[in-house]
Design a protein around this motif. Structure first.
Motif, mmCIF file in Angstrom:
data_model
loop_
_atom_site.group_PDB
_atom_site.id
_atom_site.type_symbol
_atom_site.label_atom_id
_atom_site.label_comp_id
_atom_site.label_asym_id
_atom_site.label_seq_id
_atom_site.Cartn_x
_atom_site.Cartn_y
_atom_site.Cartn_z
ATOM 1 N N GLU A 97 -3.152 9.699 2.013
ATOM 2 C CA GLU A 97 -4.219 9.191 2.863
ATOM 3 C C GLU A 97 -5.397 8.633 2.053
ATOM 4 O OE1 GLU A 97 -6.064 8.141 6.367
ATOM 5 O OE2 GLU A 97 -4.027 8.946 6.094
ATOM 6 N N ALA A 98 -5.683 9.259 0.914
ATOM 7 C CA ALA A 98 -6.826 8.829 0.100
ATOM 8 C C ALA A 98 -6.683 7.398 -0.402
ATOM 9 C CB ALA A 98 -6.995 9.776 -1.090
ATOM 10 N N TYR A 99 -5.440 6.894 -0.500
ATOM 11 C CA TYR A 99 -5.208 5.544 -1.011
ATOM 12 C C TYR A 99 -4.601 4.636 0.054
ATOM 13 C CZ TYR A 99 -5.865 8.213 -5.269
ATOM 14 O OH TYR A 99 -6.376 9.049 -6.221
ATOM 15 N N SER A 100 -4.733 5.031 1.321
ATOM 16 C CA SER A 100 -4.162 4.244 2.408
ATOM 17 C C SER A 100 -5.100 3.100 2.802
ATOM 18 C CB SER A 100 -3.873 5.133 3.612
ATOM 19 O OG SER A 100 -5.083 5.663 4.141
ATOM 20 N N TYR A 101 -4.640 2.245 3.682
ATOM 21 C CA TYR A 101 -5.404 1.092 4.140
ATOM 22 C C TYR A 101 -5.016 0.804 5.587
ATOM 23 C CZ TYR A 101 -0.926 -1.137 3.150
ATOM 24 O OH TYR A 101 0.411 -1.438 3.132
ATOM 25 N N VAL A 102 -5.816 -0.025 6.255
ATOM 26 C CA VAL A 102 -5.557 -0.410 7.637
ATOM 27 C C VAL A 102 -4.777 -1.716 7.652
ATOM 28 C CG1 VAL A 102 -6.580 -1.048 9.854
ATOM 29 C CG2 VAL A 102 -7.643 0.736 8.442
ATOM 30 N N GLN A 103 -3.640 -1.733 8.332
ATOM 31 C CA GLN A 103 -2.856 -2.957 8.422
ATOM 32 C C GLN A 103 -3.632 -4.034 9.166
ATOM 33 O OE1 GLN A 103 0.352 -3.781 7.219
ATOM 34 N NE2 GLN A 103 -0.261 -5.809 7.940
ATOM 35 N N ALA A 104 -3.619 -5.244 8.636
ATOM 36 C CA ALA A 104 -4.291 -6.383 9.263
ATOM 37 C C ALA A 104 -3.291 -7.514 9.449
ATOM 38 C CB ALA A 104 -5.461 -6.851 8.404
ATOM 39 N N HIS A 105 -3.629 -8.482 10.299
ATOM 40 C CA HIS A 105 -2.721 -9.609 10.496
ATOM 41 C C HIS A 105 -2.908 -10.674 9.424
ATOM 42 C CE1 HIS A 105 -6.333 -11.229 12.399
ATOM 43 N NE2 HIS A 105 -5.780 -12.417 12.421
ATOM 44 N N LYS A 106 -3.997 -10.548 8.628
ATOM 45 C CA LYS A 106 -4.177 -11.403 7.467
ATOM 46 C C LYS A 106 -3.861 -10.583 6.227
ATOM 47 C CE LYS A 106 -7.744 -14.274 9.627
ATOM 48 N NZ LYS A 106 -9.141 -14.764 9.551
ATOM 49 N N GLY A 135 -5.152 -2.320 -0.189
ATOM 50 C CA GLY A 135 -3.699 -2.227 -0.266
ATOM 51 C C GLY A 135 -3.281 -1.257 -1.347
ATOM 52 N N SER A 136 -2.061 -0.762 -1.264
ATOM 53 C CA SER A 136 -1.550 0.172 -2.261
ATOM 54 C C SER A 136 -0.041 0.261 -2.134
ATOM 55 C CB SER A 136 -2.175 1.559 -2.093
ATOM 56 O OG SER A 136 -1.945 2.048 -0.784
ATOM 57 N N ARG A 137 0.592 0.669 -3.232
ATOM 58 C CA ARG A 137 2.045 0.833 -3.233
ATOM 59 C C ARG A 137 2.456 1.738 -4.384
ATOM 60 N NH1 ARG A 137 3.859 -1.253 0.794
ATOM 61 N NH2 ARG A 137 4.474 -3.400 0.406
ATOM 62 N N TYR A 138 3.398 2.641 -4.126
ATOM 63 C CA TYR A 138 4.014 3.378 -5.225
ATOM 64 C C TYR A 138 4.753 2.382 -6.123
ATOM 65 C CZ TYR A 138 3.299 8.224 -3.704
ATOM 66 O OH TYR A 138 2.745 9.437 -3.375
ATOM 67 N N TRP A 139 4.639 2.580 -7.419
ATOM 68 C CA TRP A 139 5.380 1.750 -8.370
ATOM 69 C C TRP A 139 6.872 1.985 -8.160
ATOM 70 C CZ3 TRP A 139 5.340 -2.231 -11.502
ATOM 71 C CH2 TRP A 139 6.274 -2.334 -12.534
ATOM 72 N N ASN A 140 7.618 0.907 -7.950
ATOM 73 C CA ASN A 140 9.073 1.054 -7.801
ATOM 74 C C ASN A 140 9.842 0.108 -8.706
ATOM 75 O OD1 ASN A 140 8.896 -1.436 -6.454
ATOM 76 N ND2 ASN A 140 8.777 -0.440 -4.451
ATOM 77 N N GLY A 141 9.223 -0.238 -9.832
ATOM 78 C CA GLY A 141 9.921 -1.054 -10.811
ATOM 79 C C GLY A 141 9.415 -2.489 -10.827
ATOM 80 N N GLU A 142 10.085 -3.312 -11.614
ATOM 81 C CA GLU A 142 9.700 -4.707 -11.792
ATOM 82 C C GLU A 142 9.559 -5.430 -10.456
ATOM 83 O OE1 GLU A 142 11.062 -8.336 -14.777
ATOM 84 O OE2 GLU A 142 12.595 -7.074 -13.850
ATOM 85 N N GLY A 179 0.585 1.401 -23.536
ATOM 86 C CA GLY A 179 1.870 1.009 -24.106
ATOM 87 C C GLY A 179 3.087 1.519 -23.373
ATOM 88 N N GLU A 180 2.902 2.289 -22.301
ATOM 89 C CA GLU A 180 4.020 2.862 -21.569
ATOM 90 C C GLU A 180 4.075 2.300 -20.140
ATOM 91 O OE1 GLU A 180 6.302 4.867 -22.820
ATOM 92 O OE2 GLU A 180 5.314 5.079 -24.790
ATOM 93 N N ALA A 181 5.289 2.102 -19.647
ATOM 94 C CA ALA A 181 5.463 1.634 -18.279
ATOM 95 C C ALA A 181 5.081 2.726 -17.288
ATOM 96 C CB ALA A 181 6.911 1.208 -18.047
ATOM 97 N N LEU A 182 4.757 2.333 -16.072
ATOM 98 C CA LEU A 182 4.375 3.294 -15.048
ATOM 99 C C LEU A 182 5.551 4.177 -14.657
ATOM 100 C CD1 LEU A 182 2.103 1.330 -12.541
ATOM 101 C CD2 LEU A 182 1.521 2.386 -14.727
ATOM 102 N N ASP A 183 5.204 5.339 -14.078
ATOM 103 C CA ASP A 183 6.189 6.261 -13.530
ATOM 104 C C ASP A 183 6.304 6.003 -12.034
ATOM 105 O OD1 ASP A 183 7.750 8.932 -14.116
ATOM 106 O OD2 ASP A 183 6.650 9.272 -12.249
ATOM 107 N N TYR A 184 7.423 6.403 -11.439
ATOM 108 C CA TYR A 184 7.647 6.143 -10.019
ATOM 109 C C TYR A 184 6.749 6.975 -9.106
ATOM 110 C CZ TYR A 184 11.599 3.178 -11.189
ATOM 111 O OH TYR A 184 12.373 2.156 -11.679
ATOM 112 N N ASP A 185 6.008 7.935 -9.676
ATOM 113 C CA ASP A 185 5.020 8.675 -8.887
ATOM 114 C C ASP A 185 3.619 8.088 -9.017
ATOM 115 O OD1 ASP A 185 6.708 10.536 -7.708
ATOM 116 O OD2 ASP A 185 6.659 11.843 -9.466
ATOM 117 N N ASP A 186 3.470 7.021 -9.793
ATOM 118 C CA ASP A 186 2.186 6.348 -9.943
ATOM 119 C C ASP A 186 1.961 5.378 -8.784
ATOM 120 O OD1 ASP A 186 1.909 7.706 -12.329
ATOM 121 O OD2 ASP A 186 2.606 6.040 -13.563
ATOM 122 N N ILE A 187 0.704 5.212 -8.397
ATOM 123 C CA ILE A 187 0.353 4.356 -7.269
ATOM 124 C C ILE A 187 -0.543 3.226 -7.754
ATOM 125 C CG2 ILE A 187 -0.755 4.224 -5.001
ATOM 126 C CD1 ILE A 187 -0.222 7.232 -4.717
#
Length: 241
Positions: free
Chosen positions: A125-134, A166-173, A147-155
């Motif tokens: 919730e702390a990193y959530s956002y309100v969906q908009a039509h734009k 906006g926000s998203r969990y890192w899920n790769g390239e 020097g290190e790539a993100l982990d899949y638990d990083d946001i």
């Protein structure tokens, strides 16, 4: 309401919308729904009740489709490989199809087969956002911290000034991070308008800390814009000589 168009519906509370006196389209009885795309963004319907992955649904139309955008999710076509959190089309939803030229197409029939689509992982919730039509989307080609790539638990978190848009969990390239625009129908004070500069930070799970990131690529916000960028916590040069 036209069978080939997609629509945004704005409500004051959670609501189920029914189209009274409307007969659902049947590909068997009524023939295929034809879509005439113009260059750029086209808001379209999806005529089936069951889901279908993008490449199967569009068929040869993938050759002239740059991206597909839905509510808080996007997919981009990179050399005939689809990347991003949007993996397919679902019934009862509309889509922005970004065309590279004018063309016409019909969706391939899925014959009622059931396709399970990947679900986007919900951020805290702390990193959530309100969906908009734009909305705009930033596809993160790579993201590096010390020097290190993100982990899949990083946001990855997108800000307009100090407002999370906006926000998203890192899920790769090519992780797609949405950035919402000002929406007169919801509480979106501080959200983006054309020309705003987006900044990014990463909540790093291993250190439980928020790390400011520098972006290489176009970060100026524009509605329905698709950008490919890279992120690093290192200071990038402002000029070369």
């Amino acid at each position: 309401v036209s069978e080939d168009k997609g629509y945004w519906v704005f409500t004051s509370e959670d609501e189920i919308i029914y189209l009274d006196d409307a007969v659902p389209v049947s590909y068997d009885a009524n023939g295929e729904v034809e879509y005439n795309m113009h260059y750029g963004a086209n808001l379209i319907s999806y005529p089936f009740s069951s889901s279908q992955i993008i490449v199967e649904a569009l068929g040869e139309a993938t050759n002239t489709t740059y991206a597909v955008i839905s509510e808080g999710e996007a997919a981009m076509n990179i050399e005939d490989v689809w990347v991003g959190s949007l993996t397919g089309f679902e019934g009862n939803r509309g889509y922005w199809l970004i065309a590279v030229e004018d063309f016409g197409f019909t969706f391939n029939s899925n014959n009622g087969s059931l396709t399970r689509l990947a679900q986007v992982r919900k951020v805290p919730e702390a990193y959530s956002y309100v969906q908009a039509h734009k909305q705009a989307f930033y596809f993160i080609e790579d993201a590096i911290i010390d020097g290190e790539a993100l982990d899949y638990d990083d946001i990855i978190i997108a800000y307009n000034d100090n407002v999370i848009v906006g926000s998203r969990y890192w899920n790769g390239e090519y992780t797609d991070v949405p950035a919402m625009g000002i929406n007169e129908y919801t509480d979106s004070e501080g959200y983006c308008k054309n020309g705003d500069q987006i900044r990014f930070a990463v909540w790093q799970a291993s250190s439980n800390s928020l790390i400011e990131m520098n972006a290489e690529g176009k970060i100026t916000w524009q509605d329905l814009q698709i950008s490919v960028i890279s992120l690093t916590n290192e200071v990038l040069p402002e000029s070369y000589s």
